[in-house]
Design a protein around this motif. Structure first.
Motif, PDB file in Angstrom:
ATOM      1  N   LEU A  26       0.880  -1.039  -0.092  1.00  0.00           N
ATOM      2  CA  LEU A  26      -0.086   0.076  -0.002  1.00  0.00           C
ATOM      3  C   LEU A  26       0.971   1.215  -0.181  1.00  0.00           C
ATOM      4  O   LEU A  26       1.914   1.317   0.679  1.00  0.00           O
ATOM      5  N   LYS A  27       0.322   2.303  -0.739  1.00  0.00           N
ATOM      6  CA  LYS A  27       1.029   3.355  -0.911  1.00  0.00           C
ATOM      7  C   LYS A  27       0.807   4.698   0.134  1.00  0.00           C
ATOM      8  O   LYS A  27       1.186   5.638  -0.008  1.00  0.00           O
ATOM      9  N   ASP A  28      -0.230   4.298   1.043  1.00  0.00           N
ATOM     10  CA  ASP A  28      -0.730   5.236   2.094  1.00  0.00           C
ATOM     11  C   ASP A  28       0.413   5.635   2.881  1.00  0.00           C
ATOM     12  O   ASP A  28       0.743   4.830   3.768  1.00  0.00           O
ATOM     13  N   PRO A  29       0.761   7.029   3.179  1.00  0.00           N
ATOM     14  CA  PRO A  29       1.615   7.455   4.037  1.00  0.00           C
ATOM     15  C   PRO A  29       1.235   7.245   5.541  1.00  0.00           C
ATOM     16  O   PRO A  29       1.981   7.332   6.231  1.00  0.00           O
ATOM     17  N   ARG A  30       0.119   7.151   5.848  1.00  0.00           N
ATOM     18  CA  ARG A  30      -0.342   6.630   7.075  1.00  0.00           C
ATOM     19  C   ARG A  30      -0.174   5.472   7.694  1.00  0.00           C
ATOM     20  O   ARG A  30       0.080   5.397   9.007  1.00  0.00           O
ATOM     21  N   ILE A  31       0.156   4.547   6.736  1.00  0.00           N
ATOM     22  CA  ILE A  31       0.337   3.352   7.203  1.00  0.00           C
ATOM     23  C   ILE A  31       1.826   3.142   7.363  1.00  0.00           C
ATOM     24  O   ILE A  31       2.606   3.275   6.443  1.00  0.00           O
ATOM     25  N   SER A  32       2.100   2.451   8.627  1.00  0.00           N
ATOM     26  CA  SER A  32       3.555   2.175   8.944  1.00  0.00           C
ATOM     27  C   SER A  32       4.023   1.154   8.126  1.00  0.00           C
ATOM     28  O   SER A  32       3.449   0.395   7.789  1.00  0.00           O
ATOM     29  N   LEU A  33       5.379   1.531   7.908  1.00  0.00           N
ATOM     30  CA  LEU A  33       6.148   0.533   7.176  1.00  0.00           C
ATOM     31  C   LEU A  33       6.350  -0.669   7.875  1.00  0.00           C
ATOM     32  O   LEU A  33       6.318  -1.822   7.438  1.00  0.00           O
ATOM     33  N   MET A  34       6.461  -0.502   9.201  1.00  0.00           N
ATOM     34  CA  MET A  34       6.676  -1.708  10.106  1.00  0.00           C
ATOM     35  C   MET A  34       5.158  -2.275  10.797  1.00  0.00           C
ATOM     36  O   MET A  34       4.818  -2.190  11.743  1.00  0.00           O
ATOM     37  N   THR A  35       4.378  -2.675   9.959  1.00  0.00           N
ATOM     38  CA  THR A  35       2.889  -3.121   9.950  1.00  0.00           C
ATOM     39  C   THR A  35       2.917  -4.549   9.642  1.00  0.00           C
ATOM     40  O   THR A  35       3.540  -4.875   8.532  1.00  0.00           O
ATOM     41  N   SER A  36       2.515  -5.445  10.569  1.00  0.00           N
ATOM     42  CA  SER A  36       2.422  -6.966  10.359  1.00  0.00           C
ATOM     43  C   SER A  36       1.279  -7.405  10.709  1.00  0.00           C
ATOM     44  O   SER A  36       0.572  -6.984  11.501  1.00  0.00           O
ATOM     45  N   VAL A  37       0.691  -8.465  10.028  1.00  0.00           N
ATOM     46  CA  VAL A  37      -0.637  -9.160  10.180  1.00  0.00           C
ATOM     47  C   VAL A  37      -0.119 -10.426  11.023  1.00  0.00           C
ATOM     48  O   VAL A  37       0.597 -11.153  10.566  1.00  0.00           O
ATOM     49  N   THR A  38      -0.651 -10.267  12.349  1.00  0.00           N
ATOM     50  CA  THR A  38      -0.196 -11.357  13.170  1.00  0.00           C
ATOM     51  C   THR A  38      -1.196 -12.628  13.004  1.00  0.00           C
ATOM     52  O   THR A  38      -0.545 -13.744  13.541  1.00  0.00           O
ATOM     53  N   ARG A  39      -2.367 -12.398  12.665  1.00  0.00           N
ATOM     54  CA  ARG A  39      -3.316 -13.416  12.755  1.00  0.00           C
ATOM     55  C   ARG A  39      -4.483 -13.025  12.175  1.00  0.00           C
ATOM     56  O   ARG A  39      -4.708 -11.881  12.143  1.00  0.00           O
ATOM     57  N   CYS A  40      -4.984 -13.916  11.358  1.00  0.00           N
ATOM     58  CA  CYS A  40      -6.440 -13.800  10.835  1.00  0.00           C
ATOM     59  C   CYS A  40      -7.298 -14.715  11.212  1.00  0.00           C
ATOM     60  O   CYS A  40      -7.142 -16.063  11.261  1.00  0.00           O
ATOM     61  N   GLU A  41      -8.735 -14.595  11.519  1.00  0.00           N
ATOM     62  CA  GLU A  41      -9.764 -15.670  11.779  1.00  0.00           C
ATOM     63  C   GLU A  41     -10.798 -15.378  10.845  1.00  0.00           C
ATOM     64  O   GLU A  41     -11.495 -14.399  10.910  1.00  0.00           O
ATOM     65  N   VAL A  42     -10.949 -16.191   9.822  1.00  0.00           N
ATOM     66  CA  VAL A  42     -12.111 -16.177   9.007  1.00  0.00           C
ATOM     67  C   VAL A  42     -13.211 -16.918   9.211  1.00  0.00           C
ATOM     68  O   VAL A  42     -13.009 -18.292   9.804  1.00  0.00           O
ATOM     69  N   THR A  43     -14.270 -16.868   9.323  1.00  0.00           N
ATOM     70  CA  THR A  43     -15.533 -17.319   9.590  1.00  0.00           C
ATOM     71  C   THR A  43     -15.877 -18.541   8.590  1.00  0.00           C
ATOM     72  O   THR A  43     -15.338 -18.504   7.480  1.00  0.00           O
TER      73      THR A  43
END
Length: 121
Positions: A26-43
């Motif tokens: 993503l190119k959005d400047p608000r989103i930190s470069l150090m963002t990680s997805v730790t877990r996802c829960e899909v129904t």
């Protein structure tokens, strides 16, 4: 009848991997470069997905950026994964990594204090 538990966890893992890639691009400047997805829960019905996000930096701005890009992220997810339904994504802040780092620092402080006390006696 066979349980669908493995299928749900596999889909959750696939969604996590795809979201990690999408968010990192993503190119959005608000989103930190150090963002990680730790877990996802899909129904099981693939209608909803809770996506736990860990941020090193401005968490509030990052969550705001992710929320505003939710439609784009969902569209990208649909094109990268071949699922019956593309889940509605809910981003949830995950503080477990920061908590772990904080606890590790505290343990190190206690251990160094004990070493000082035992060598000083």
């Amino acid at each position: 009848m066979r349980s669908n538990q493995h299928g749900a966890s596999r889909v959750s893992h696939d969604v996590q991997r795809a979201l990690s890639k999408i968010i990192s691009e993503l190119k959005d400047p608000r989103i930190s470069l150090m963002t990680s997805v730790t877990r996802c829960e899909v129904t099981k019905d693939l209608k909803e997905c809770k996506c736990y996000i860990s941020v090193l930096g401005d968490e509030e701005a990052t969550m705001s950026g992710l929320t505003s890009a939710k439609g784009f992220i969902r569209k990208q997810l649909a094109s990268s994964l071949n699922l019956r339904n593309t889940p509605e994504i809910e981003f949830v802040p995950d503080h477990s990594i920061a908590y772990g780092v904080d606890m590790s620092k505290r343990i190190d402080e206690v251990m160094s204090e004990q070493r000082k006390n035992s060598s000083g006696e």
